[in-house]
Motif scaffolding. Sequence first.
Motif, PDB file in Angstrom:
ATOM      1  N   ARG A  68       0.860  -1.190  -0.054  1.00  0.00           N
ATOM      2  CA  ARG A  68      -0.012   0.072   0.071  1.00  0.00           C
ATOM      3  C   ARG A  68       0.884   1.353   0.136  1.00  0.00           C
ATOM      4  O   ARG A  68       1.858   1.332   0.815  1.00  0.00           O
ATOM      5  N   ILE A  69       0.568   2.373  -0.868  1.00  0.00           N
ATOM      6  CA  ILE A  69       1.192   3.460  -0.671  1.00  0.00           C
ATOM      7  C   ILE A  69       0.834   4.223   0.558  1.00  0.00           C
ATOM      8  O   ILE A  69      -0.497   4.552   0.705  1.00  0.00           O
ATOM      9  N   ILE A  70       1.635   4.602   1.446  1.00  0.00           N
ATOM     10  CA  ILE A  70       1.372   5.186   2.739  1.00  0.00           C
ATOM     11  C   ILE A  70       1.695   6.579   2.729  1.00  0.00           C
ATOM     12  O   ILE A  70       1.462   7.429   3.505  1.00  0.00           O
ATOM     13  N   LYS A  71       2.596   6.808   1.758  1.00  0.00           N
ATOM     14  CA  LYS A  71       2.781   8.494   1.751  1.00  0.00           C
ATOM     15  C   LYS A  71       3.396   8.720   0.362  1.00  0.00           C
ATOM     16  O   LYS A  71       4.248   8.112  -0.408  1.00  0.00           O
ATOM     17  N   LYS A  72       3.309  10.146  -0.215  1.00  0.00           N
ATOM     18  CA  LYS A  72       3.684  10.581  -1.443  1.00  0.00           C
ATOM     19  C   LYS A  72       4.470  11.656  -1.114  1.00  0.00           C
ATOM     20  O   LYS A  72       3.762  12.825  -0.498  1.00  0.00           O
ATOM     21  N   GLN A  73       5.575  11.914  -1.514  1.00  0.00           N
ATOM     22  CA  GLN A  73       6.502  13.364  -1.208  1.00  0.00           C
ATOM     23  C   GLN A  73       7.384  13.450  -2.406  1.00  0.00           C
ATOM     24  O   GLN A  73       8.119  12.655  -2.753  1.00  0.00           O
ATOM     25  N   ASN A  74       7.353  14.704  -2.893  1.00  0.00           N
ATOM     26  CA  ASN A  74       7.807  15.149  -4.105  1.00  0.00           C
ATOM     27  C   ASN A  74       7.535  14.090  -5.289  1.00  0.00           C
ATOM     28  O   ASN A  74       6.478  13.624  -5.572  1.00  0.00           O
ATOM     29  N   THR A 118     -10.156   8.058   5.708  1.00  0.00           N
ATOM     30  CA  THR A 118      -9.918   6.651   6.148  1.00  0.00           C
ATOM     31  C   THR A 118      -8.599   6.245   5.474  1.00  0.00           C
ATOM     32  O   THR A 118      -7.710   5.613   6.155  1.00  0.00           O
ATOM     33  N   LYS A 119      -8.225   6.672   4.231  1.00  0.00           N
ATOM     34  CA  LYS A 119      -6.483   6.433   3.902  1.00  0.00           C
ATOM     35  C   LYS A 119      -5.785   6.963   4.850  1.00  0.00           C
ATOM     36  O   LYS A 119      -4.921   6.336   4.979  1.00  0.00           O
ATOM     37  N   LYS A 120      -5.968   8.311   5.112  1.00  0.00           N
ATOM     38  CA  LYS A 120      -4.777   8.969   5.917  1.00  0.00           C
ATOM     39  C   LYS A 120      -4.764   8.111   7.385  1.00  0.00           C
ATOM     40  O   LYS A 120      -3.812   8.027   7.843  1.00  0.00           O
ATOM     41  N   ILE A 121      -5.927   7.611   7.927  1.00  0.00           N
ATOM     42  CA  ILE A 121      -5.667   6.965   9.182  1.00  0.00           C
ATOM     43  C   ILE A 121      -5.155   5.752   9.047  1.00  0.00           C
ATOM     44  O   ILE A 121      -4.385   5.480   9.821  1.00  0.00           O
ATOM     45  N   LEU A 122      -5.533   4.802   7.793  1.00  0.00           N
ATOM     46  CA  LEU A 122      -4.786   3.715   7.570  1.00  0.00           C
ATOM     47  C   LEU A 122      -3.296   4.066   7.455  1.00  0.00           C
ATOM     48  O   LEU A 122      -2.273   3.247   7.892  1.00  0.00           O
ATOM     49  N   CYS A 123      -2.882   4.994   6.828  1.00  0.00           N
ATOM     50  CA  CYS A 123      -1.407   5.158   6.256  1.00  0.00           C
ATOM     51  C   CYS A 123      -0.792   5.829   7.616  1.00  0.00           C
ATOM     52  O   CYS A 123       0.434   5.490   7.985  1.00  0.00           O
ATOM     53  N   TYR A 124      -1.529   6.711   8.465  1.00  0.00           N
ATOM     54  CA  TYR A 124      -0.815   7.072   9.730  1.00  0.00           C
ATOM     55  C   TYR A 124      -0.419   5.832  10.603  1.00  0.00           C
ATOM     56  O   TYR A 124       0.742   5.900  11.123  1.00  0.00           O
ATOM     57  N   LEU A 125      -1.423   5.040  10.740  1.00  0.00           N
ATOM     58  CA  LEU A 125      -1.300   3.916  11.740  1.00  0.00           C
ATOM     59  C   LEU A 125       0.013   3.060  11.197  1.00  0.00           C
ATOM     60  O   LEU A 125       0.656   2.394  11.879  1.00  0.00           O
ATOM     61  N   ARG A 144       3.493  -6.506  17.011  1.00  0.00           N
ATOM     62  CA  ARG A 144       2.009  -7.015  17.001  1.00  0.00           C
ATOM     63  C   ARG A 144       1.159  -6.885  18.104  1.00  0.00           C
ATOM     64  O   ARG A 144       0.064  -7.035  18.094  1.00  0.00           O
ATOM     65  N   MET A 145       1.769  -6.716  19.273  1.00  0.00           N
ATOM     66  CA  MET A 145       1.276  -6.649  20.533  1.00  0.00           C
ATOM     67  C   MET A 145       0.634  -5.021  20.826  1.00  0.00           C
ATOM     68  O   MET A 145      -0.132  -4.927  21.480  1.00  0.00           O
ATOM     69  N   SER A 146       1.094  -4.321  20.079  1.00  0.00           N
ATOM     70  CA  SER A 146       0.613  -2.776  20.134  1.00  0.00           C
ATOM     71  C   SER A 146      -0.636  -2.558  19.669  1.00  0.00           C
ATOM     72  O   SER A 146      -0.991  -3.290  19.043  1.00  0.00           O
ATOM     73  N   LEU A 147      -0.974  -1.611  20.375  1.00  0.00           N
ATOM     74  CA  LEU A 147      -2.388  -1.383  20.255  1.00  0.00           C
ATOM     75  C   LEU A 147      -2.513  -0.461  18.672  1.00  0.00           C
ATOM     76  O   LEU A 147      -3.355  -0.708  17.942  1.00  0.00           O
ATOM     77  N   ARG A 148      -1.526  -0.017  18.257  1.00  0.00           N
ATOM     78  CA  ARG A 148      -1.308   0.785  16.778  1.00  0.00           C
ATOM     79  C   ARG A 148      -1.693  -0.393  15.879  1.00  0.00           C
ATOM     80  O   ARG A 148      -2.599  -0.269  14.909  1.00  0.00           O
ATOM     81  N   PHE A 149      -0.724  -1.444  16.158  1.00  0.00           N
ATOM     82  CA  PHE A 149      -0.893  -2.721  15.088  1.00  0.00           C
ATOM     83  C   PHE A 149      -2.373  -3.394  15.312  1.00  0.00           C
ATOM     84  O   PHE A 149      -2.871  -3.610  14.078  1.00  0.00           O
ATOM     85  N   ARG A 150      -2.858  -3.558  16.509  1.00  0.00           N
ATOM     86  CA  ARG A 150      -4.088  -4.044  16.718  1.00  0.00           C
ATOM     87  C   ARG A 150      -5.254  -3.233  16.030  1.00  0.00           C
ATOM     88  O   ARG A 150      -6.058  -3.944  15.403  1.00  0.00           O
ATOM     89  N   THR A 151      -5.043  -2.012  16.171  1.00  0.00           N
ATOM     90  CA  THR A 151      -6.004  -1.197  15.452  1.00  0.00           C
ATOM     91  C   THR A 151      -6.028  -1.022  13.959  1.00  0.00           C
ATOM     92  O   THR A 151      -7.142  -1.125  13.627  1.00  0.00           O
ATOM     93  N   LEU A 152      -4.910  -1.131  13.466  1.00  0.00           N
ATOM     94  CA  LEU A 152      -4.904  -1.065  12.282  1.00  0.00           C
ATOM     95  C   LEU A 152      -5.627  -2.358  11.503  1.00  0.00           C
ATOM     96  O   LEU A 152      -6.259  -2.422  10.511  1.00  0.00           O
ATOM     97  N   ARG A 153      -5.151  -3.491  12.116  1.00  0.00           N
ATOM     98  CA  ARG A 153      -5.507  -4.780  11.734  1.00  0.00           C
ATOM     99  C   ARG A 153      -7.112  -4.943  11.712  1.00  0.00           C
ATOM    100  O   ARG A 153      -7.889  -5.651  10.805  1.00  0.00           O
ATOM    101  N   TYR A 154      -7.740  -4.205  12.940  1.00  0.00           N
ATOM    102  CA  TYR A 154      -9.030  -4.235  13.042  1.00  0.00           C
ATOM    103  C   TYR A 154      -9.916  -3.480  11.986  1.00  0.00           C
ATOM    104  O   TYR A 154     -10.741  -3.950  11.256  1.00  0.00           O
ATOM    105  N   LEU A 155      -9.042  -2.112  11.673  1.00  0.00           N
ATOM    106  CA  LEU A 155      -9.720  -1.399  10.619  1.00  0.00           C
ATOM    107  C   LEU A 155      -9.507  -2.041   9.197  1.00  0.00           C
ATOM    108  O   LEU A 155     -10.577  -2.068   8.304  1.00  0.00           O
ATOM    109  N   LEU A 156      -8.529  -2.563   9.016  1.00  0.00           N
ATOM    110  CA  LEU A 156      -8.324  -3.632   7.723  1.00  0.00           C
ATOM    111  C   LEU A 156      -9.628  -4.541   7.499  1.00  0.00           C
ATOM    112  O   LEU A 156     -10.092  -4.865   6.545  1.00  0.00           O
ATOM    113  N   ASN A 157      -9.666  -5.153   8.722  1.00  0.00           N
ATOM    114  CA  ASN A 157     -10.724  -6.373   8.489  1.00  0.00           C
ATOM    115  C   ASN A 157     -12.224  -5.772   8.405  1.00  0.00           C
ATOM    116  O   ASN A 157     -12.859  -6.234   7.634  1.00  0.00           O
TER     117      ASN A 157
END
Length: 160
Positions: A68-74, A118-125, A144-157
């Motif tokens: 996934r493209i998570i950032k575009k710069q220049n 939604t894209k910005k939230i996914l990419c930020y996480l 994998r135990m972090s809240l960030r990773f678990r939140t990302l997985r939850y949103l993707l599901n």
Amino acid sequence: MNEIKLNTKDILEFRKKIGKPFDIILRGDSMLPLIMDKDIVSVRFSKEYSLGDIVLFSYKDEGELIHRIIKKQNNLFYCKGDNAFRIESITEQNIIGIVTKVTRGSQEIQIKKLSLLTKKILCYLSMRVNYLFIKHDRNIQICRMSLRFRTLRYLLNKLN
């Protein structure tokens, strides 16, 4: 009879030039939970790529990846697998196409157009998970135990 030897990159570049969509079988788990090992992904060509798009691209000596493209710069795109921790920087010339559909057995999953928020939230996480990965000396279990990773997985599901 002359034998012509083509590698995968040559074939994909040829398909890109003629502009026809194609399907490939994915190997690996870097895009879990959305895309699984041995899923068939449909790839089409695009003139524009944006934040949140899932793209097929050539990466250094590793061959072709789907992330996934998570950032575009220049003139650079930063890509990361949803289930991976490394970020790859590429140019538009590295991108072969955009993933539009995933087929798993008889199930077809259309890759939805997501809202910009939604894209910005996914990419930020995803970027924050990468930050944790580096901060914790590339320890995958801590990430994998972090809240960030678990939140990302939850949103993707929930999205697909």
